[in-house]
Write a protein that holds these residues in place. Sequence first.
Motif, PDB file in Angstrom:
ATOM      1  N   PHE A   1      -0.409  32.028 -45.553  1.00  0.00           N
ATOM      2  CA  PHE A   1       0.375  33.106 -44.929  1.00  0.00           C
ATOM      3  C   PHE A   1       0.387  31.761 -43.825  1.00  0.00           C
ATOM      4  CE2 PHE A   1      -0.176  36.459 -41.533  1.00  0.00           C
ATOM      5  CZ  PHE A   1       0.099  37.755 -42.268  1.00  0.00           C
ATOM      6  N   GLY A   2       2.328  32.587 -43.357  1.00  0.00           N
ATOM      7  CA  GLY A   2       2.590  32.308 -42.359  1.00  0.00           C
ATOM      8  C   GLY A   2       3.604  32.460 -42.069  1.00  0.00           C
ATOM      9  N   LEU A   3       4.314  32.170 -41.493  1.00  0.00           N
ATOM     10  CA  LEU A   3       5.615  32.631 -39.951  1.00  0.00           C
ATOM     11  C   LEU A   3       7.061  31.333 -41.242  1.00  0.00           C
ATOM     12  CD1 LEU A   3       6.810  34.281 -38.429  1.00  0.00           C
ATOM     13  CD2 LEU A   3       6.953  32.310 -36.729  1.00  0.00           C
ATOM     14  N   LYS A   4       8.053  32.287 -41.589  1.00  0.00           N
ATOM     15  CA  LYS A   4       9.413  31.625 -41.700  1.00  0.00           C
ATOM     16  C   LYS A   4      10.357  32.274 -40.789  1.00  0.00           C
ATOM     17  CE  LYS A   4      10.348  31.539 -46.284  1.00  0.00           C
ATOM     18  NZ  LYS A   4      10.271  32.090 -47.614  1.00  0.00           N
ATOM     19  N   ILE A   5      11.824  31.094 -40.887  1.00  0.00           N
ATOM     20  CA  ILE A   5      12.520  31.583 -39.703  1.00  0.00           C
ATOM     21  C   ILE A   5      13.737  30.797 -40.518  1.00  0.00           C
ATOM     22  CG2 ILE A   5      11.135  30.815 -37.587  1.00  0.00           C
ATOM     23  CD1 ILE A   5      12.786  28.833 -37.129  1.00  0.00           C
ATOM     24  N   ALA A   6      15.129  31.329 -40.829  1.00  0.00           N
ATOM     25  CA  ALA A   6      15.842  31.058 -41.856  1.00  0.00           C
ATOM     26  C   ALA A   6      17.563  31.165 -41.142  1.00  0.00           C
ATOM     27  CB  ALA A   6      15.862  31.702 -43.122  1.00  0.00           C
ATOM     28  N   HIS A   7      17.898  30.565 -41.922  1.00  0.00           N
ATOM     29  CA  HIS A   7      18.952  30.679 -41.113  1.00  0.00           C
ATOM     30  C   HIS A   7      20.478  30.445 -42.220  1.00  0.00           C
ATOM     31  CE1 HIS A   7      22.856  30.110 -38.374  1.00  0.00           C
ATOM     32  NE2 HIS A   7      23.467  29.001 -39.661  1.00  0.00           N
ATOM     33  N   ILE A   8      21.629  31.802 -42.551  1.00  0.00           N
ATOM     34  CA  ILE A   8      22.819  31.420 -43.484  1.00  0.00           C
ATOM     35  C   ILE A   8      24.234  31.220 -42.748  1.00  0.00           C
ATOM     36  CG2 ILE A   8      23.637  33.093 -45.024  1.00  0.00           C
ATOM     37  CD1 ILE A   8      21.397  34.670 -45.510  1.00  0.00           C
TER      38      ILE A   8
ATOM     39  N   GLY B   1      32.839  34.631 -46.119  1.00  0.00           N
ATOM     40  CA  GLY B   1      32.561  34.994 -47.561  1.00  0.00           C
ATOM     41  C   GLY B   1      31.797  35.099 -48.081  1.00  0.00           C
ATOM     42  N   THR B   2      31.413  34.795 -49.667  1.00  0.00           N
ATOM     43  CA  THR B   2      30.252  35.241 -50.226  1.00  0.00           C
ATOM     44  C   THR B   2      29.304  33.307 -50.623  1.00  0.00           C
ATOM     45  OG1 THR B   2      31.828  36.250 -51.835  1.00  0.00           O
ATOM     46  CG2 THR B   2      29.748  35.078 -52.646  1.00  0.00           C
ATOM     47  N   PHE B   3      31.006  32.681 -50.469  1.00  0.00           N
ATOM     48  CA  PHE B   3      29.938  30.945 -50.799  1.00  0.00           C
ATOM     49  C   PHE B   3      28.683  30.838 -49.705  1.00  0.00           C
ATOM     50  CE2 PHE B   3      29.752  26.635 -50.397  1.00  0.00           C
ATOM     51  CZ  PHE B   3      28.520  26.566 -51.891  1.00  0.00           C
ATOM     52  N   GLN B   4      27.349  30.353 -49.434  1.00  0.00           N
ATOM     53  CA  GLN B   4      26.637  30.479 -48.489  1.00  0.00           C
ATOM     54  C   GLN B   4      25.829  29.269 -48.489  1.00  0.00           C
ATOM     55  OE1 GLN B   4      27.678  32.373 -45.234  1.00  0.00           O
ATOM     56  NE2 GLN B   4      29.427  33.579 -46.308  1.00  0.00           N
ATOM     57  N   PHE B   5      25.542  28.424 -47.149  1.00  0.00           N
ATOM     58  CA  PHE B   5      24.580  27.560 -47.457  1.00  0.00           C
ATOM     59  C   PHE B   5      23.354  28.956 -47.010  1.00  0.00           C
ATOM     60  CE2 PHE B   5      27.667  25.343 -46.959  1.00  0.00           C
ATOM     61  CZ  PHE B   5      27.848  24.328 -48.348  1.00  0.00           C
ATOM     62  N   ARG B   6      21.539  27.891 -47.005  1.00  0.00           N
ATOM     63  CA  ARG B   6      20.747  28.816 -46.281  1.00  0.00           C
ATOM     64  C   ARG B   6      19.309  27.589 -46.351  1.00  0.00           C
ATOM     65  NH1 ARG B   6      17.895  33.543 -46.206  1.00  0.00           N
ATOM     66  NH2 ARG B   6      15.349  32.814 -46.014  1.00  0.00           N
ATOM     67  N   LEU B   7      19.213  27.699 -44.623  1.00  0.00           N
ATOM     68  CA  LEU B   7      17.826  26.678 -44.368  1.00  0.00           C
ATOM     69  C   LEU B   7      17.263  27.325 -43.890  1.00  0.00           C
ATOM     70  CD1 LEU B   7      20.700  24.666 -41.961  1.00  0.00           C
ATOM     71  CD2 LEU B   7      20.005  24.058 -44.706  1.00  0.00           C
ATOM     72  N   GLU B   8      15.887  27.300 -44.557  1.00  0.00           N
ATOM     73  CA  GLU B   8      14.968  27.903 -44.409  1.00  0.00           C
ATOM     74  C   GLU B   8      13.131  26.597 -43.305  1.00  0.00           C
ATOM     75  OE1 GLU B   8      12.754  29.693 -47.601  1.00  0.00           O
ATOM     76  OE2 GLU B   8      14.541  30.179 -47.771  1.00  0.00           O
ATOM     77  N   LEU B   9      12.446  27.566 -42.948  1.00  0.00           N
ATOM     78  CA  LEU B   9      11.452  26.339 -41.924  1.00  0.00           C
ATOM     79  C   LEU B   9      10.582  27.253 -41.987  1.00  0.00           C
ATOM     80  CD1 LEU B   9      10.537  23.575 -41.677  1.00  0.00           C
ATOM     81  CD2 LEU B   9      11.082  23.957 -39.507  1.00  0.00           C
ATOM     82  N   SER B  10       8.891  26.879 -42.832  1.00  0.00           N
ATOM     83  CA  SER B  10       8.607  28.035 -42.836  1.00  0.00           C
ATOM     84  C   SER B  10       6.886  27.175 -42.312  1.00  0.00           C
ATOM     85  CB  SER B  10       7.560  28.636 -43.778  1.00  0.00           C
ATOM     86  OG  SER B  10       7.618  27.528 -45.571  1.00  0.00           O
ATOM     87  N   LEU B  11       5.849  27.599 -41.609  1.00  0.00           N
ATOM     88  CA  LEU B  11       4.505  27.253 -41.471  1.00  0.00           C
ATOM     89  C   LEU B  11       3.999  28.244 -41.585  1.00  0.00           C
ATOM     90  CD1 LEU B  11       2.832  24.586 -39.734  1.00  0.00           C
ATOM     91  CD2 LEU B  11       3.235  26.178 -38.173  1.00  0.00           C
TER      92      LEU B  11
END
Length: 184
Positions: free
Chosen positions: A149-156, A129-139
């Motif tokens: 400056f740091g590290l980011k993880i994300a999920h679609i 599908g086209t419509f998606q949610f995105r979650l991110e967490l960066s430190l």
Amino acid sequence: MKNKQWVWAFSGAIFGLMISAPAMADGEGLHIIQGGPSYFNIGLGAFNAAGVTPGPGYTNSTLPMINLEYQTGAKLFGIGAVYGLLANTNGGFMGYTGFYTDVAWDHWVLTPVLAMGGYHQGRGKYLDGTFQFRLELSLDYQFANQSRFGLKIAHISNAYIKESDPGEDEIMLNYSMPLSFGEH
């Protein structure tokens, strides 16, 4: 833990951080950054970093990616707006908008993001599908000039609003530069 359970746990943690953000007291130690500069973020890393099966007819590859993001300096109760674009080397891209907050401790800043947008798969990962949610967490480590400056993880994810939810995970190095200077 199954992909669906991980997504809900991650979603709950991000949502919990964002909801509890205004309730955290400013002062010594942990606090919410209520205002300050807007930021332009550049992230470089791996798309489909967890190697989750992409779907029929597509390769299960981890791809190089870039993430460009703008975070507003203006916040209401510690929550600001975010606008972003990501692209991978197989022609997949996503534009998104949502909300973020900054939780700071000393020189470290934890930034959860909850967003939604449109995904184009290109020759990359099938996300049903086209419509998606995105979650991110960066430190990130914040320097004296307010750059980070740091590290980011994300999920679609489509959050199972479609028949399947293959999901996609990212990990990247993140650099944030302030665009305007304000109080924090």
